[in-house]
Scaffold this motif. Sequence first.
Motif, PDB file in Angstrom:
ATOM      1  N   HIS A  67      24.611   3.365  17.326  1.00  0.00           N
ATOM      2  CA  HIS A  67      25.721   3.549  16.377  1.00  0.00           C
ATOM      3  C   HIS A  67      25.484   4.753  15.443  1.00  0.00           C
ATOM      4  O   HIS A  67      24.764   5.664  15.805  1.00  0.00           O
ATOM      5  CB  HIS A  67      25.970   2.262  15.592  1.00  0.00           C
ATOM      6  N   GLU A  82      24.137  -2.461  10.725  1.00  0.00           N
ATOM      7  CA  GLU A  82      23.235  -2.257  11.855  1.00  0.00           C
ATOM      8  C   GLU A  82      22.840  -0.789  12.003  1.00  0.00           C
ATOM      9  O   GLU A  82      21.675  -0.485  12.252  1.00  0.00           O
ATOM     10  CB  GLU A  82      23.900  -2.762  13.150  1.00  0.00           C
ATOM     11  N   HIS A 135      18.789  -1.346  18.656  1.00  0.00           N
ATOM     12  CA  HIS A 135      19.946  -2.034  18.078  1.00  0.00           C
ATOM     13  C   HIS A 135      19.489  -3.302  17.383  1.00  0.00           C
ATOM     14  O   HIS A 135      18.360  -3.757  17.580  1.00  0.00           O
ATOM     15  CB  HIS A 135      20.940  -2.429  19.177  1.00  0.00           C
ATOM     16  N   TYR A 136      20.398  -3.875  16.583  1.00  0.00           N
ATOM     17  CA  TYR A 136      20.245  -5.255  16.125  1.00  0.00           C
ATOM     18  C   TYR A 136      21.519  -5.978  16.523  1.00  0.00           C
ATOM     19  O   TYR A 136      22.583  -5.368  16.601  1.00  0.00           O
ATOM     20  CB  TYR A 136      19.984  -5.320  14.613  1.00  0.00           C
TER      21      TYR A 136
HETATM   22 ZN   LIG Z   1      24.419  -2.273  18.394  1.00  0.00          ZN
END
Ligand SMILES: [Zn+2]
Length: 235
Positions: A67, A82, A135-136
Motif C-alpha cells: 500500500h 496498515e 502487509h498486515y
Molecule cells: Zn495489505
Amino acid sequence: MNGIEKLNIEKNNNQTLIKILIDKNYEKELQDNKEEVILKITEKKNEPPDKQLKPLKDKKIIIDPGHGGTSFGAVGQTGVREKDLNLQTSLIIEKLLTNLGAKAILTRIKDENVTLAQRVNVANNNKGDLFISVHYNGYSDPQANGTETYWSSQGTKGSEKLAALLQTQLLEKLQRRNRGVKQANFYVLRETKMPAALIEPLFITNPVEEQIIIKEENMVKVAEGVVDAILKFYS
Ligand SMILES: [Zn+2]
C-alpha cells in the motif's frame, strides 16, 4: 560537523565554488537531484572480512512495503494504518539485512502510491534474489486473528519454501495463531522473477493484535522473523 575538516565557499565573477575537505575516516557519496545536490558523508566501518559475520553478503533482497499514498490498507480501531506499519516494519528489515551484508532494496521508502507493476519492476530490474511483500491483515470481523503467509504456484520456484520459512519464523517470534501458508495468485507474487512471498503477521482490525503491533518492539520481532527466514532459506 562530523566528517568535514574544512568547508569553503568561494565566489568568482559568475561562479560559486563549494569546497569540502572530507575526513579520511569518512566516505562520500554524491547525489544529484536536479535543483538539489546531496553529499552524503558516512563514517567508514572497520569490518573484518569474515564472511561468517556477513552471511547474506552479495544477496539482493527486495522488500515491498504494501500500500502507500491513497491506498491505506487495513485500518485499526485506534486509527492505525496498515500502510504506515508496512513501511516501518520494512525499514527495520532493511536495517537488519544491511547488518548481515545483504543489499536491501525497498519498493517504496515513503508514503506514496506505487503500482503493483512498479513494485514488480523494481524487483525484476534490480535482479533481486528474493522478494518479500510486507502487509498486515484486516477483516470486517474484528475477531479474525493470527498469522498467515502467501505464495503463488504461478510464481518462481522456491516461493513455497520461502513462504513456509517466513510463516514458521513469524509464528515463533509472535506466538499467535497459525492460519497457515496459503497459495494465492497475487500479481506481485506471480510476476516477480525470484522466489516471492507475502506476509500477514497480524490483524490490525483485531483489537488485541492491534495493541501488539503498535509497539515498536513487536515490529522488530516481525522484522527479525523475516530475516531469520531469509537466513534459513540460504542455509
Ligand atoms: Zn495489505
